[in-house]
Motif scaffolding. Structure first.
Motif, PDB file in Angstrom:
ATOM      1  N   ASP A  51      -1.551   3.852  -3.723  1.00  0.00           N
ATOM      2  CA  ASP A  51      -2.665   3.293  -4.484  1.00  0.00           C
ATOM      3  C   ASP A  51      -2.562   1.773  -4.369  1.00  0.00           C
ATOM      4  OD1 ASP A  51      -3.596   2.987  -7.962  1.00  0.00           O
ATOM      5  OD2 ASP A  51      -4.794   2.799  -6.156  1.00  0.00           O
ATOM      6  N   PRO A  52      -3.375   1.160  -3.486  1.00  0.00           N
ATOM      7  CA  PRO A  52      -3.245  -0.288  -3.240  1.00  0.00           C
ATOM      8  C   PRO A  52      -3.470  -1.129  -4.493  1.00  0.00           C
ATOM      9  CG  PRO A  52      -4.616   0.762  -1.553  1.00  0.00           C
ATOM     10  CD  PRO A  52      -4.406   1.768  -2.633  1.00  0.00           C
ATOM     11  N   TYR A  56       1.280   0.728  -5.417  1.00  0.00           N
ATOM     12  CA  TYR A  56       2.041   1.970  -5.611  1.00  0.00           C
ATOM     13  C   TYR A  56       2.297   2.653  -4.275  1.00  0.00           C
ATOM     14  CZ  TYR A  56       2.714   6.846  -7.260  1.00  0.00           C
ATOM     15  OH  TYR A  56       3.167   8.115  -7.501  1.00  0.00           O
ATOM     16  N   TRP A  57       3.552   2.994  -4.024  1.00  0.00           N
ATOM     17  CA  TRP A  57       3.973   3.714  -2.813  1.00  0.00           C
ATOM     18  C   TRP A  57       4.975   4.773  -3.244  1.00  0.00           C
ATOM     19  CZ3 TRP A  57       8.342   5.252  -0.427  1.00  0.00           C
ATOM     20  CH2 TRP A  57       8.348   5.487   0.950  1.00  0.00           C
ATOM     21  N   LYS A  58       4.738   6.025  -2.826  1.00  0.00           N
ATOM     22  CA  LYS A  58       5.673   7.090  -3.193  1.00  0.00           C
ATOM     23  C   LYS A  58       5.810   8.077  -2.042  1.00  0.00           C
ATOM     24  CE  LYS A  58       6.676  10.598  -6.682  1.00  0.00           C
ATOM     25  NZ  LYS A  58       6.257  11.235  -7.949  1.00  0.00           N
ATOM     26  N   ASP A  77       7.427  -0.655  -4.339  1.00  0.00           N
ATOM     27  CA  ASP A  77       6.302  -1.581  -4.373  1.00  0.00           C
ATOM     28  C   ASP A  77       5.651  -1.590  -2.986  1.00  0.00           C
ATOM     29  OD1 ASP A  77       8.050  -3.996  -6.461  1.00  0.00           O
ATOM     30  OD2 ASP A  77       6.808  -2.272  -6.995  1.00  0.00           O
ATOM     31  N   LEU A  78       4.371  -1.325  -2.938  1.00  0.00           N
ATOM     32  CA  LEU A  78       3.669  -1.267  -1.660  1.00  0.00           C
ATOM     33  C   LEU A  78       3.817  -2.573  -0.889  1.00  0.00           C
ATOM     34  CD1 LEU A  78       1.704   0.147   0.302  1.00  0.00           C
ATOM     35  CD2 LEU A  78      -0.177  -0.770  -1.093  1.00  0.00           C
ATOM     36  N   CYS A  83       3.863  -0.124   5.236  1.00  0.00           N
ATOM     37  CA  CYS A  83       2.648   0.681   5.056  1.00  0.00           C
ATOM     38  C   CYS A  83       1.466  -0.142   4.573  1.00  0.00           C
ATOM     39  CB  CYS A  83       2.917   1.834   4.075  1.00  0.00           C
ATOM     40  SG  CYS A  83       4.030   3.096   4.721  1.00  0.00           S
ATOM     41  N   ARG A  84       1.734  -1.262   3.922  1.00  0.00           N
ATOM     42  CA  ARG A  84       0.620  -2.101   3.474  1.00  0.00           C
ATOM     43  C   ARG A  84      -0.188  -2.598   4.671  1.00  0.00           C
ATOM     44  NH1 ARG A  84       4.483  -5.779   4.450  1.00  0.00           N
ATOM     45  NH2 ARG A  84       3.850  -7.934   4.912  1.00  0.00           N
TER      46      ARG A  84
END
Length: 391
Positions: A51-52, A56-58, A77-78, A83-84
């Motif tokens: 969720d940018p 959020y990164w999971k 943390d994204l 991946c960002r």
């Protein structure tokens, strides 16, 4: 790295075999990641939820073991991940030796030290879901070639299809439940109301007015519950940050709690559709109040199930921080029944039709969360909702 080498043809054949198997999504995704890991000659593969807006990164599927660097359930943390870049319009991102490709000052390399990364974006219903990424701490001797990228993209598209199929199947199941309830459960109270109305036309007996009133009220409640279930088949609208304590207070005040009490153990903010998540809390609270009284206990300590004013409900964040629980101190739910409680029509009440917890599951599914039922420390029911986006 350095494991069994696979040709492109052998890798595709193995991937197709995995995707054709009848397995839970998480297990199938992990096997597909393993095929990609072997073919790309990297250390690990991960499927992520992103969720940018919340940074959020999971990891929701991973070939890394539980004690590895990036296991299932890890939240980061994204902004400190490669991946960002993948979701920022640069996909696919291909790094075979990050520092020697000018990425030595990138926050992701500074934080995790990964020399090797291949990332593809995952979308469901034309909206970003997350990424498919393959990583190694050590660099590769050669850059990722087009055939390797094509294979990674193939895995990404297959996992997208699986995710979409799961979402569609859930919608169909809820619509089937809706049709079943409308065609059967609503017919009885409706017939009662119609019969009593007809009788009242030929008599002034006031008892019939009361019966009609009760029947119509029941029909109204049934219709409301059924329509709520049906709406869960629609995707959620705009999400926003929701305060757990504020949501609990609002929903508790709007529920007939019959003198029961609620406590919020700790504050939590998470992203959700507020209108939809209200249905979740309202129905969990009703379940606790209607079934969770500890008013009577046998000499053995077993609870006698009935609603009452002495129920205590407790709400708080999960230990892992990615969800919340709702629990009570009532008699609880027998372990043998815990797999069935979310089914439409399942109820132990004499005047219920068993839609409350089905509504809860619908809200959970629509958000992409998970829900499990267990036992509270006091022996009552405990519902745990996980997979929540917590900024």
């Amino acid at each position: 790295m350095g494991g069994e080498a696979l040709s492109a043809a052998a890798a595709r054949e193995r991937l197709y075999e995995v995707m054709d198997r009848d397995l839970p999504f998480e297990e199938k995704a992990t096997l597909a990641l393993s095929v990609g890991e072997t073919y790309l000659d990297v250390e690990n593969g991960h499927l992520t939820r992103i969720d940018p807006e919340s940074d959020y990164w999971k990891a929701i599927a991973s070939t890394d073991p539980a004690d590895g660097a990036f296991p299932v359930g890890l939240q980061l943390d994204l902004g400190e991940t490669y991946c960002r870049r993948t979701i920022g319009g640069e996909a696919p991102v291909r790094l075979h030796d990050a520092p020697n490709q000018g990425w030595d000052d990138d926050p992701a390399f500074q934080r995790h030290g990964l020399h090797c990364y291949h990332g593809s974006a995952i979308t469901v219903d034309d909206e970003l879901f997350g990424t498919l990424c393959f990583v190694s701490a050590d660099p590769r001797a050669e850059p990722f070639d087009d055939a390797e990228t094509l294979f990674a993209e193939l895995i990404a598209r297959m996992l997208e299809t699986e995710l979409q199929a799961e979402r569609t199947e859930a919608k169909i199941d809820r619509l089937d439940q809706f049709a079943s309830v409308v065609s059967h459960d609503l017919r009885s109270p409706l017939n009662v109301a119609q019969g009593r109305v007809n009788l009242e036309r030929s008599t002034c007996d006031s008892d019939n007015l009361e019966i009609v009133s009760r029947s119509l009220d029941r029909m109204e409640n049934l219709i409301g519950d059924v329509l709520t279930v049906a709406r869960q088949g629609h995707e959620i609208g705009e999400t926003e940050l929701v305060s757990l304590s504020a949501m609990v207070e609002e929903c508790w005040e709007g529920t007939d709690t019959d003198g029961a009490t609620v406590t919020v153990a700790e504050e939590l903010q998470f992203k959700a559709d507020p209108d939809r998540v209200r249905h979740l809390f309202e129905n969990l609270f009703r379940n606790s109040v209607e079934h969770g009284s500890t008013g009577s206990r046998t000499k053995s300590g077993d609870s006698v199930e009935h609603g009452g004013a002495d129920v205590s409900v407790r709400v708080g964040p999960l230990d892992g921080g990615d969800g919340f629980y709702v629990e009570d101190d009532g008699p609880g739910i027998p372990e043998a029944d815990r797999e069935r409680v979310f089914e439409s029509g399942y109820t132990t009440a004499t005047d219920g039709i068993g839609l409350g917890l089905s509504i809860v599951e619908g809200v959970v599914d629509a958000h992409g969360w998970t829900v499990e039922v267990g036992e509270s420390a006091a022996g009552g029911a405990r519902f745990e909702v996980a997979g929540v986006v917590v900024p």
